[in-house]
Design a protein around this motif. Sequence first.
Motif, PDB file in Angstrom:
ATOM      1  N   LYS A  23       0.748  -1.492   0.382  1.00 42.80           N
ATOM      2  CA  LYS A  23       0.295   0.041  -0.207  1.00 42.80           C
ATOM      3  C   LYS A  23       0.775   0.975  -0.145  1.00 42.80           C
ATOM      4  N   GLU A  24       1.865   0.859   1.384  1.00 39.87           N
ATOM      5  CA  GLU A  24       3.014   2.278   1.013  1.00 39.87           C
ATOM      6  C   GLU A  24       3.610   2.987  -0.637  1.00 39.87           C
ATOM      7  N   LEU A  25       4.137   1.620  -1.379  1.00 40.31           N
ATOM      8  CA  LEU A  25       5.018   1.549  -2.487  1.00 40.31           C
ATOM      9  C   LEU A  25       4.335   0.965  -3.835  1.00 40.31           C
ATOM     10  N   ASN A  26       2.421   0.761  -3.320  1.00 42.45           N
ATOM     11  CA  ASN A  26       1.618   1.921  -4.508  1.00 42.45           C
ATOM     12  C   ASN A  26       2.864   0.261  -5.501  1.00 42.45           C
ATOM     13  N   TYR A  27       2.884  -0.751  -4.703  1.00 42.15           N
ATOM     14  CA  TYR A  27       2.626  -1.992  -5.862  1.00 42.15           C
ATOM     15  C   TYR A  27       2.038  -3.148  -5.445  1.00 42.15           C
ATOM     16  N   VAL A  28       1.942  -4.108  -6.691  1.00 41.73           N
ATOM     17  CA  VAL A  28       1.170  -5.646  -6.534  1.00 41.73           C
ATOM     18  C   VAL A  28       1.461  -6.575  -5.428  1.00 41.73           C
ATOM     19  N   GLN A  29       1.386  -7.260  -4.183  1.00 45.41           N
ATOM     20  CA  GLN A  29       1.586  -7.739  -2.920  1.00 45.41           C
ATOM     21  C   GLN A  29       2.417  -8.925  -3.611  1.00 45.41           C
ATOM     22  N   SER A  30       2.335  -9.761  -5.308  1.00 39.80           N
ATOM     23  CA  SER A  30       2.946 -10.318  -5.438  1.00 39.80           C
ATOM     24  C   SER A  30       4.246 -10.171  -5.833  1.00 39.80           C
ATOM     25  N   ASN A  31       4.560  -8.623  -6.547  1.00 44.38           N
ATOM     26  CA  ASN A  31       5.582  -8.678  -7.159  1.00 44.38           C
ATOM     27  C   ASN A  31       6.338  -8.236  -5.551  1.00 44.38           C
ATOM     28  N   LEU A  32       5.821  -7.846  -4.530  1.00 47.33           N
ATOM     29  CA  LEU A  32       7.263  -7.758  -3.245  1.00 47.33           C
ATOM     30  C   LEU A  32       7.212  -9.148  -2.657  1.00 47.33           C
ATOM     31  N   THR A  33       6.854  -9.943  -2.437  1.00 45.60           N
ATOM     32  CA  THR A  33       6.474 -11.290  -2.427  1.00 45.60           C
ATOM     33  C   THR A  33       7.538 -12.097  -2.869  1.00 45.60           C
ATOM     34  N   ALA A  34       7.997 -11.999  -4.544  1.00 39.23           N
ATOM     35  CA  ALA A  34       8.336 -12.141  -5.071  1.00 39.23           C
ATOM     36  C   ALA A  34      10.057 -11.592  -4.970  1.00 39.23           C
ATOM     37  N   ARG A  35      10.072 -10.208  -4.930  1.00 44.83           N
ATOM     38  CA  ARG A  35      11.236  -9.746  -4.526  1.00 44.83           C
ATOM     39  C   ARG A  35      12.007 -10.372  -2.982  1.00 44.83           C
ATOM     40  N   ILE A  36      11.434 -10.297  -2.538  1.00 46.36           N
ATOM     41  CA  ILE A  36      11.639 -10.371  -0.911  1.00 46.36           C
ATOM     42  C   ILE A  36      11.933 -12.173  -1.109  1.00 46.36           C
ATOM     43  N   HIS A  37      11.544 -12.690  -2.145  1.00 42.86           N
ATOM     44  CA  HIS A  37      12.263 -14.113  -2.226  1.00 42.86           C
ATOM     45  C   HIS A  37      13.708 -13.839  -2.777  1.00 42.86           C
ATOM     46  N   LYS A  38      13.445 -13.224  -3.590  1.00 42.23           N
ATOM     47  CA  LYS A  38      14.804 -13.374  -4.127  1.00 42.23           C
ATOM     48  C   LYS A  38      15.571 -12.427  -3.751  1.00 42.23           C
ATOM     49  N   LEU A  39      15.782 -11.659  -3.065  1.00 40.29           N
ATOM     50  CA  LEU A  39      16.490 -11.079  -1.941  1.00 40.29           C
ATOM     51  C   LEU A  39      17.170 -12.565  -0.849  1.00 40.29           C
ATOM     52  N   GLU A  40      16.501 -13.182  -0.666  1.00 37.36           N
ATOM     53  CA  GLU A  40      16.964 -14.080   0.810  1.00 37.36           C
ATOM     54  C   GLU A  40      17.350 -14.838   0.012  1.00 37.36           C
TER      55      GLU A  40
END
Length: 283
Positions: A23-40
Amino acid sequence: MEFKDLEIFQAVAEHGTITGAAKELNYVQSNLTARIHKLETELNTPLFNRHRRGMSLTPEGKKLLTYSQQILSLTAEMKQAVQNQTEPSGKLEIGTVETVIHLPKILSSYIKNYQNVDLSVYTGVTETLQREVLHHKLDGAFVTESDFHPDLVTHQVFQEELVLISDSAANSLEELKEKPFLCFSKGCGYRARLETWYEDQNITPKRVMEFGTLETILQSVTMGLGVTFVPKSAVTHMEQNGLIKCHSLPQKYSTIKTVFIRRADTYLTTTIAKFIETIESNK
């Protein structure tokens, strides 16, 4: 690793949920989940504990958050350093204790002169604000003078007198010793001063009641709930209207200075430099 990955990681860490960060970044949730997994995957370590209430940082995630805050702060500083050096612009996030009587005048003067600055002001107690400046969460803060961390530099703002205040029915300082002490949370400079006076007088308050706002504390005092310790300039109008009584304590406890703090090692951008100039001109 991209800067955007760190921004996403930091937003999730602050909100504790993918939903809040999206909500803060105006991103789709699935996109954020994928980026976090990628970082991990890239760092080969889990950064979050997943549970029903959301997400909390692992020990490795807490370490990364410290570096992430420094990296993103330096990135923002770098952008400001190479941009317009004469006209302040961009974000400026300032903290303040609640009783800086000259603050409206300082903010009004600054905003009128530098309309391209997106200025935000946050309130808190001295200890918390010092920590947030040190951790790059605030560009600077108005706080009560104390023994600060060596990474901070201070700018004098003004000096004033603290007074013990009670409801208008109180007759003597002696009877106030039995009253509950109304105050902000630990870390407040005014609270620390009165606690020192209590200790030196061998007084143990029967009750200490913590509040979140100055307005609530003052209203509670007028109703006879207890006493508090505040700058005299903040309550002069209440005394004149007969709502409270002010009681002076020795100078050792009552004289206090308000200062503006910032990190000593950060680049002094035009935006913050002009803010400090505004403070100096409105003393």
